[in-house]
Design an enzyme around this catalytic site. Structure first.
Site, short mmCIF file in Angstrom:
data_model
loop_
_atom_site.label_atom_id
_atom_site.label_comp_id
_atom_site.label_asym_id
_atom_site.label_seq_id
_atom_site.Cartn_x
_atom_site.Cartn_y
_atom_site.Cartn_z
N VAL A 51 0.85 -1.19 0.00
CA VAL A 51 0.00 0.00 0.00
C VAL A 51 0.88 1.25 0.00
O VAL A 51 1.78 1.37 0.83
CB VAL A 51 -0.92 0.03 1.25
CG1 VAL A 51 -1.77 1.31 1.26
CG2 VAL A 51 -1.82 -1.20 1.29
N GLY A 96 3.81 4.24 3.43
CA GLY A 96 3.50 3.00 2.72
C GLY A 96 3.71 1.81 3.64
O GLY A 96 4.09 1.97 4.81
N LYS A 97 3.46 0.64 3.17
CA LYS A 97 3.66 -0.58 3.97
C LYS A 97 3.53 -1.79 3.06
O LYS A 97 2.77 -1.75 2.08
CB LYS A 97 2.59 -0.67 5.06
CG LYS A 97 2.98 -1.53 6.23
CD LYS A 97 3.81 -0.74 7.21
CE LYS A 97 4.29 -1.58 8.36
NZ LYS A 97 5.06 -0.78 9.32
N SER A 98 4.23 -2.87 3.42
CA SER A 98 4.02 -4.15 2.75
C SER A 98 3.62 -5.18 3.78
O SER A 98 4.10 -5.14 4.92
CB SER A 98 5.32 -4.65 2.09
OG SER A 98 5.68 -3.84 1.01
#
Ligand code: NAD
Length: 400
Positions: A51, A96-98
């Site tokens: 995201v 953001g992030k994973s």
């Protein structure tokens, strides 16, 4: 969808409708499958979510979470928090992030390296052009970040690397350094107390909690209780934190450490100047917030207070310095690592700490001024400050 109460923020600052539209939803979300063939018989599959919540102020910044239950919703939630944290700290990143849905405990080091390499393969373009800059999160570590760096040979494409391969001295301690600095500022500017007269309790004795306790002890505060998942220890005269730190480093936890025991529930209710929840989310809630006897709370963990708990704390006039300020030291250090990688400079640990303290100090002063001027809780003040920065950035970039 968003964690942010825009209706509340609009009472205290101007948020134009197009800005709210942009900030209230993620810019981009992707879901894909990672498959790695690890033997003639076995293929490991993991659902992966990436995201980019907002990038108006810089590349999407946020860790890679590897956990058996991670979801797109959780990844989105964490990415959004990064947007507000980086804006509040005024560092040139977005959020953001994973998330990769796999249990890291079931992967050998060999399998994990293969998984990370495949993640890099699938994300190569975005990681190489600097659109997203990952870091470790739950289930990933410095070695995984070194694998990402090794695949792309771009030092600034990832942070949280081991110091010998482009990582930053002081990164490990940085979040706890920021939490302890926030606690010291709270004592000085809000509670008007000297560290040597202060009593502190710290929940969680992992990366964040153990360094928070150690730095507060070094600053002269009495750390009267610490705990980890199995409970903790207390001493009204102050615990020997360096000894407990060394014990936990050696044994992996506080289990078996000598001293008077205290449960996690009771630790939260101690009469202290500062309570630092540094373990996990939802620890202060509707059931216990009415019984908390701390004068101030500094949120080392992400989301340790539920909205219901927060309402009660506000009503009881207990100061709560929110996570987006208190635990920003980690991402601020990531900024220093990214800057070091881009410039080729070498950074000393003291410089890392100095930038962490400077960024947190500026945000803390803004928070106190805004809270006093508008008569709002610290959490709302931090969100107002970040919202103003984000709206101005949207204008600067001609997005609105
Ligand atoms: P960690 O895994 O190193 O440590 C977590 C600690 O909390 C451990 O001591 C564990 O035993 C304890 N714990 C777990 N469940 C508990 C419970 N129910 N009651 C009491 N203690 C419990 O994790 P960490 O890196 O220290 O992160 C802690 C929190 O800080 C998380 O919310 C994380 O998202 C947040 N955070 C971490 C960083 C960072 O740089 N590490 C940065 C920002 C925010």
């Amino acid at each position: 969808m968003s964690n942010v109460d825009f209706e509340l923020l609009r009472k205290y600052t101007a948020i134009p409708a197009p800005a709210e539209r942009i900030l209230a939803r993620p810019e981009r979300e992707t879901s894909f499958d990672i498959s790695i063939k690890i033997s003639a018989e076995q293929v490991i599959h993991g659902d992966c979510f990436v995201v980019y919540y907002n990038t108006v102020r810089g590349p999407a910044k946020g860790g890679i979470r590897l956990a058996p239950d991670v979801t797109l919703e959780e990844t989105r939630d964490l990415a959004e928090r990064m947007v507000w944290k980086t804006a509040l700290a005024r560092i040139p990143f977005g959020g953001g992030k994973s998330g990769i849905r796999l249990d890291p405990r079931k992967l050998s080091r060999f399998e994990k390296t293969a998984l990370i390499k495949e993640y890099v393969h699938l994300m190569a373009l975005e990681l190489s052009n600097g659109m997203y800059v990952p870091a470790p999160d739950m289930g990933t570590n410095a070695t995984d970040m070194a694998v990402i760096f090794g695949e792309l040979h771009i030092p600034e494409c990832v942070t949280g690397k081991p110091p010998r391969v482009g990582g930053l001295p002081g990164r490990r301690e940085a979040t706890g350094r920021g939490v302890s600095h926030t606690a010291l500022l709270t004592l000085r500017d809000v509670l008007k107390k000297k560290p040597s007269d202060a009593r502190v309790a710290v929940q969680g004795f992992g990366n964040v909690g153990s360094y928070t306790a150690l730095f507060l002890h070094e600053a002269g505060a009495k750390v009267v209780a610490v705990s980890d998942v199995n409970g903790g220890l207390q001493d009204p005269n102050g615990l020997d934190i360096p000894a407990l730190f060394a014990y936990a480093q050696k044994n992996g936890s506080l289990d078996g450490a000598p001293g008077k025991k205290i449960s996690n529930d009771d630790l939260l209710l101690l009469e202290v100047d500062v309570l630092a929840p540094c373990a996990k989310e939802d620890q202060i809630h509707g059931e216990n917030a009415g019984k908390i006897r701390a004068a101030a709370i500094v949120e080392g963990a992400n989301g340790p207070t539920t909205p219901e708990g927060d309402k009660i704390l506000n009503k009881r006039k207990i100061f709560a310095v929110p996570d987006i300020l208190t635990n920003a030291g980690g991402v601020i250090a990531s900024y220093v690592e990214w800057r070091q990688a881009k410039s080729g400079a070498i950074t000393a640990k003291e410089e890392t700490f100095q930038v962490v303290e400077e960024r947190i100090g500026i945000a803390f002063d803004d928070m106190v001024k805004l809270a006093r001027a508008k008569k709002i809780p610290f959490r709302t003040a931090c969100q107002v400050s970040a919202a103003e920065e984000l709206v101005s950035s949207l204008v600067d970039r001609d997005w609105i």
